[in-house]
Design an enzyme around this catalytic site. Structure first.
Site, PDB file in Angstrom:
ATOM      1  N   ARG A 233      42.126  67.284  56.678  1.00 41.29           N
ATOM      2  CA  ARG A 233      40.890  66.809  56.038  1.00 41.29           C
ATOM      3  C   ARG A 233      39.715  67.725  56.423  1.00 41.29           C
ATOM      4  O   ARG A 233      39.514  68.057  57.588  1.00 41.29           O
ATOM      5  CB  ARG A 233      40.598  65.376  56.471  1.00 41.29           C
ATOM      6  CG  ARG A 233      39.293  64.781  55.899  1.00 41.29           C
ATOM      7  CD  ARG A 233      38.121  64.952  56.823  1.00 41.29           C
ATOM      8  NE  ARG A 233      36.909  64.303  56.328  1.00 41.29           N
ATOM      9  CZ  ARG A 233      35.701  64.502  56.852  1.00 41.29           C
ATOM     10  NH1 ARG A 233      35.539  65.307  57.879  1.00 41.29           N
ATOM     11  NH2 ARG A 233      34.652  63.892  56.357  1.00 41.29           N
TER      12      ARG A 233
ATOM     13  N   GLY B 140      30.977  62.920  55.380  1.00 40.31           N
ATOM     14  CA  GLY B 140      31.155  64.181  54.681  1.00 40.31           C
ATOM     15  C   GLY B 140      31.524  64.034  53.217  1.00 40.31           C
ATOM     16  O   GLY B 140      31.022  64.762  52.355  1.00 40.31           O
TER      17      GLY B 140
ATOM     18  N   THR C 203      24.333  65.811  58.896  1.00 32.26           N
ATOM     19  CA  THR C 203      25.395  65.009  59.483  1.00 32.26           C
ATOM     20  C   THR C 203      25.582  63.767  58.619  1.00 32.26           C
ATOM     21  O   THR C 203      24.705  63.426  57.841  1.00 32.26           O
ATOM     22  CB  THR C 203      25.037  64.614  60.935  1.00 32.26           C
ATOM     23  OG1 THR C 203      26.066  63.779  61.464  1.00 32.26           O
ATOM     24  CG2 THR C 203      23.727  63.839  61.018  1.00 32.26           C
ATOM     25  N   GLY C 204      26.709  63.112  58.755  1.00 29.83           N
ATOM     26  CA  GLY C 204      26.932  61.886  57.996  1.00 29.83           C
ATOM     27  C   GLY C 204      28.313  61.881  57.374  1.00 29.83           C
ATOM     28  O   GLY C 204      29.141  62.748  57.670  1.00 29.83           O
TER      29      GLY C 204
ATOM     30  N   THR D 172      28.338  65.024  64.461  1.00 32.45           N
ATOM     31  CA  THR D 172      28.214  66.453  64.186  1.00 32.45           C
ATOM     32  C   THR D 172      27.098  66.999  65.054  1.00 32.45           C
ATOM     33  O   THR D 172      26.207  66.253  65.446  1.00 32.45           O
ATOM     34  CB  THR D 172      27.844  66.642  62.690  1.00 32.45           C
ATOM     35  OG1 THR D 172      28.982  66.350  61.894  1.00 32.45           O
ATOM     36  CG2 THR D 172      27.381  68.036  62.367  1.00 32.45           C
TER      37      THR D 172
ATOM     38  N   GLY E  74      35.500  68.149  55.863  1.00 35.87           N
ATOM     39  CA  GLY E  74      34.295  67.461  55.379  1.00 35.87           C
ATOM     40  C   GLY E  74      33.258  68.434  54.862  1.00 35.87           C
ATOM     41  O   GLY E  74      33.562  69.554  54.429  1.00 35.87           O
ATOM     42  N   ASP E  75      32.007  68.013  54.922  1.00 34.69           N
ATOM     43  CA  ASP E  75      30.905  68.828  54.405  1.00 34.69           C
ATOM     44  C   ASP E  75      30.514  69.978  55.331  1.00 34.69           C
ATOM     45  O   ASP E  75      29.973  70.993  54.891  1.00 34.69           O
ATOM     46  CB  ASP E  75      29.667  67.944  54.204  1.00 34.69           C
ATOM     47  CG  ASP E  75      29.247  67.300  55.525  1.00 34.69           C
ATOM     48  OD1 ASP E  75      30.093  66.610  56.152  1.00 34.69           O
ATOM     49  OD2 ASP E  75      28.104  67.508  55.962  1.00 34.69           O
TER      50      ASP E  75
END
Ligand code: ASP
Length: 268
Positions: free
Chosen positions: A165, A190, A187-188, A137, A167-168
């Site tokens: 899909r 999600g 980041t990471g 990200t 994510g966060d």
């Protein structure tokens, strides 16, 4: 890539010194990284399992609490700029999928002319890995001269993700947050970030008395407890910068009126 981050950070510093708003600067920084193809965002993204690229981005302005986001958008060069237009030109916070693309078109925002030749694998990612659970990200946070805070985040998501899909990253409060006290981008993994409550938990831990560093550590520990890993960048209204991760590394850069540009990937 370190050179790119160094130059971009120095350029953002000049813009802030010249009086630019935090909001303009975070959009500029994220849009530049989206265009570069060096990171997992914008140009440097990999297809979903249906074979095409879907992107997520969001932006938030602390002083007004305005926010905008796009999810699973296709075919635009700068998802973060579409997110900003959603914030400024619609009564909504998020647009997704074909509605988001139609809105970007109506706004005259740049489209990818030829997806087959445009998208590239970001630095450190190889062809045989694009269906593994690699991810990345880009994000930016800033504090401007009038005390305004802003945050923006953009991603290609998790490689090999299912079509649709999300994510966060495009979720305000999960991947991006800005208010009068702090601007945060993360980041990471999600799914784990969402289940941990997202970065807005950091803002509320600080309001309850935690230091920014301790609040970020707590949120990342919860992401880890749920099985993921991640990293956070944040700046407070007192110019405190926090850049912490419990993933293997996190490419990051910072600058402030008291300190020159620094760039790092691993612990230093
Ligand atoms: N948070 C992003 C997502 O889950 C990926 C990442 O930051 O590495 O889509």
């Amino acid at each position: 890539m370190e050179k790119h981050l160094h130059e971009l950070t120095a350029e953002c510093e000049s813009r802030l010194k010249a009086g630019a708003s935090a909001l303009d600067v975070v959009e500029h920084a994220v849009a530049d990284m989206e265009r570069s193809g060096l990171y997992v965002a914008g140009r440097g993204s990999a297809p979903n399992t249906a074979g095409y690229i879907e992107l997520d981005a969001s932006i938030m302005d602390g002083p007004t609490r305005n926010a905008g986001a796009v999810a699973a958008i296709t075919g635009v060069v700068n998802p973060v700029s579409v997110a900003r237009r959603v914030m400024e030109e619609t009564p909504h916070v998020m647009l997704a999928g074909k509605g988001a693309l139609a809105f970007a078109r109506e706004q005259g925002l740049e489209e990818v002319a030829d997806p087959d030749s445009y998208y590239v694998l970001p630095v450190g990612v190889y062809e045989d890995e694009i269906y593994e659970q690699k991810h990345g990200t880009v994000g930016a946070v800033a504090l401007d001269q009038s005390g305004g805070l802003a945050a923006a985040t953009s991603t290609g998501g998790i490689f090999g993700k299912l079509e649709g899909r999300i994510g966060d990253t495009p979720l305000i409060g999960a991947g991006t947050w800005a208010d009068d006290d702090i601007a945060i981008s993360c980041t990471g993994m999600g799914e784990d970030i969402i289940r941990a409550g997202g970065v807005v938990t950091i803002a509320y831990m600080i309001k309850a008395g935690a230091t920014p560093a301790a609040a970020v550590d707590d949120m990342l520990a919860e992401v880890k407890r749920l099985g993921g890993d991640g990293g956070v960048i944040a700046v407070t209204r007192d110019s405190e910068i926090v850049m912490t991760y419990n993933s293997q590394g996190m490419k990051r850069a910072a600058v402030s009126s008291g300190k020159p540009v620094t760039v790092a990937t691993f612990k230093d």
